[in-house]
Design a protein around this motif. Sequence first.
Motif, PDB file in Angstrom:
ATOM      1  N   UNK A  77      31.708  40.954  52.237  1.00 60.52           N
ATOM      2  CA  UNK A  77      33.124  41.329  52.141  1.00 60.52           C
ATOM      3  C   UNK A  77      33.401  42.061  50.830  1.00 60.52           C
ATOM      4  N   UNK A  78      32.780  41.581  49.752  1.00 56.19           N
ATOM      5  CA  UNK A  78      32.946  42.246  48.455  1.00 56.19           C
ATOM      6  C   UNK A  78      32.408  43.673  48.532  1.00 56.19           C
ATOM      7  N   UNK A  79      31.253  43.832  49.174  1.00 53.48           N
ATOM      8  CA  UNK A  79      30.676  45.158  49.314  1.00 53.48           C
ATOM      9  C   UNK A  79      31.574  46.108  50.084  1.00 53.48           C
ATOM     10  N   UNK A  80      32.200  45.610  51.155  1.00 51.98           N
ATOM     11  CA  UNK A  80      33.129  46.440  51.925  1.00 51.98           C
ATOM     12  C   UNK A  80      34.334  46.832  51.073  1.00 51.98           C
ATOM     13  N   UNK A  81      34.812  45.878  50.288  1.00 51.24           N
ATOM     14  CA  UNK A  81      35.959  46.166  49.417  1.00 51.24           C
ATOM     15  C   UNK A  81      35.602  47.213  48.372  1.00 51.24           C
ATOM     16  N   UNK A  82      34.425  47.068  47.768  1.00 50.20           N
ATOM     17  CA  UNK A  82      33.994  48.028  46.750  1.00 50.20           C
ATOM     18  C   UNK A  82      33.886  49.428  47.352  1.00 50.20           C
ATOM     19  N   UNK A 113      50.793  44.092  51.335  1.00 45.64           N
ATOM     20  CA  UNK A 113      50.688  42.990  50.397  1.00 45.64           C
ATOM     21  C   UNK A 113      50.146  43.516  49.079  1.00 45.64           C
ATOM     22  N   UNK A 114      50.662  42.999  47.983  1.00 41.32           N
ATOM     23  CA  UNK A 114      50.303  43.527  46.676  1.00 41.32           C
ATOM     24  C   UNK A 114      49.334  42.645  45.932  1.00 41.32           C
ATOM     25  N   UNK A 115      48.698  43.212  44.907  1.00 43.50           N
ATOM     26  CA  UNK A 115      47.748  42.443  44.115  1.00 43.50           C
ATOM     27  C   UNK A 115      48.446  41.595  43.075  1.00 43.50           C
ATOM     28  N   UNK A 116      47.717  40.619  42.560  1.00 39.75           N
ATOM     29  CA  UNK A 116      48.158  39.848  41.411  1.00 39.75           C
ATOM     30  C   UNK A 116      47.865  40.695  40.180  1.00 39.75           C
ATOM     31  N   UNK A 117      48.893  41.079  39.445  1.00 42.14           N
ATOM     32  CA  UNK A 117      48.713  41.976  38.302  1.00 42.14           C
ATOM     33  C   UNK A 117      48.152  41.273  37.071  1.00 42.14           C
ATOM     34  N   UNK A 118      48.109  39.935  37.084  1.00 45.03           N
ATOM     35  CA  UNK A 118      47.575  39.230  35.932  1.00 45.03           C
ATOM     36  C   UNK A 118      46.062  39.412  35.864  1.00 45.03           C
ATOM     37  N   UNK A 140      45.367  50.187  52.030  1.00 44.60           N
ATOM     38  CA  UNK A 140      44.262  49.621  51.254  1.00 44.60           C
ATOM     39  C   UNK A 140      44.539  48.166  50.878  1.00 44.60           C
ATOM     40  N   UNK A 141      45.749  47.861  50.424  1.00 50.33           N
ATOM     41  CA  UNK A 141      46.061  46.499  50.006  1.00 50.33           C
ATOM     42  C   UNK A 141      45.946  45.496  51.138  1.00 50.33           C
ATOM     43  N   UNK A 142      46.368  45.873  52.330  1.00 50.30           N
ATOM     44  CA  UNK A 142      46.251  44.979  53.480  1.00 50.30           C
ATOM     45  C   UNK A 142      44.786  44.750  53.843  1.00 50.30           C
ATOM     46  N   UNK A 143      43.996  45.820  53.767  1.00 51.75           N
ATOM     47  CA  UNK A 143      42.569  45.700  54.076  1.00 51.75           C
ATOM     48  C   UNK A 143      41.881  44.770  53.080  1.00 51.75           C
ATOM     49  N   UNK A 144      42.191  44.897  51.799  1.00 50.41           N
ATOM     50  CA  UNK A 144      41.578  44.049  50.782  1.00 50.41           C
ATOM     51  C   UNK A 144      42.019  42.596  50.939  1.00 50.41           C
ATOM     52  N   UNK A 145      43.280  42.378  51.272  1.00 51.32           N
ATOM     53  CA  UNK A 145      43.772  41.017  51.497  1.00 51.32           C
ATOM     54  C   UNK A 145      43.070  40.392  52.691  1.00 51.32           C
TER      55      UNK A 145
END
Length: 208
Positions: free
Chosen positions: A145-150, A2-7, A106-111
């Motif tokens: 969750x934010x900390x894990x993502x960072x 899954x991809x990020x929102x580029x905006x 990485x993208x799947x993990x962040x989603x």
Amino acid sequence: MLGPDRRQPAWQRRALQSSGSSVGQFSLHPAPAGWCCANHDHALDLSLETDRQGAAVHEAGHTTAAFVTGIDVTEVVLTPEQTQHPCDPTAGVSGITGVSRIAVPVGDYLTMLAAGEVAHQRWLRDSGLSTPARAWAVELGAMDDVGKAVNRLREWVPGYEETGCRQLFWRYRPAAAELVDARWESVRAVVGGLAGLPNPPEPAAPRD
């Protein structure tokens, strides 16, 4: 993947003030005026059982997103907690969804990480419980969750500053919201399974 929102996300820089301390972070929701301490359970102002339902939805959001993206879930734990603060004790329920990081894009993990708070916020709205203060408290409650993502992004992009990592992480929020909305019945089914677990005992009163 899954991809990020580029905006560019509509960030607002907010200083989350507590009595005697300040936590500076990017926040989508304004801190309530006059909140008493750094514990978000005060702003939530929910009964222990209602907070348990919210925590179950949060972890179900993680779990459902993990299933969809092919991430192996190793455990889901809900834990009642009571903490004494200078202003007052607080009682609430925290949750943990353990996952395997073997070969996880990485993208799947962040989603998957973003899906927890996204589901929690939708549950508040659908239950008629959402207020600006509670939306803020749920966001603050997802700081783990934010900390894990960072941490994951720092491995992926060495040298990237924390602010940039947070901004990049939250660009996956739209993908998480789309996934949660499309699989909302699955999220509710997972919540039903978690709700079938024994209810947590009421936390013991803190000792003096």
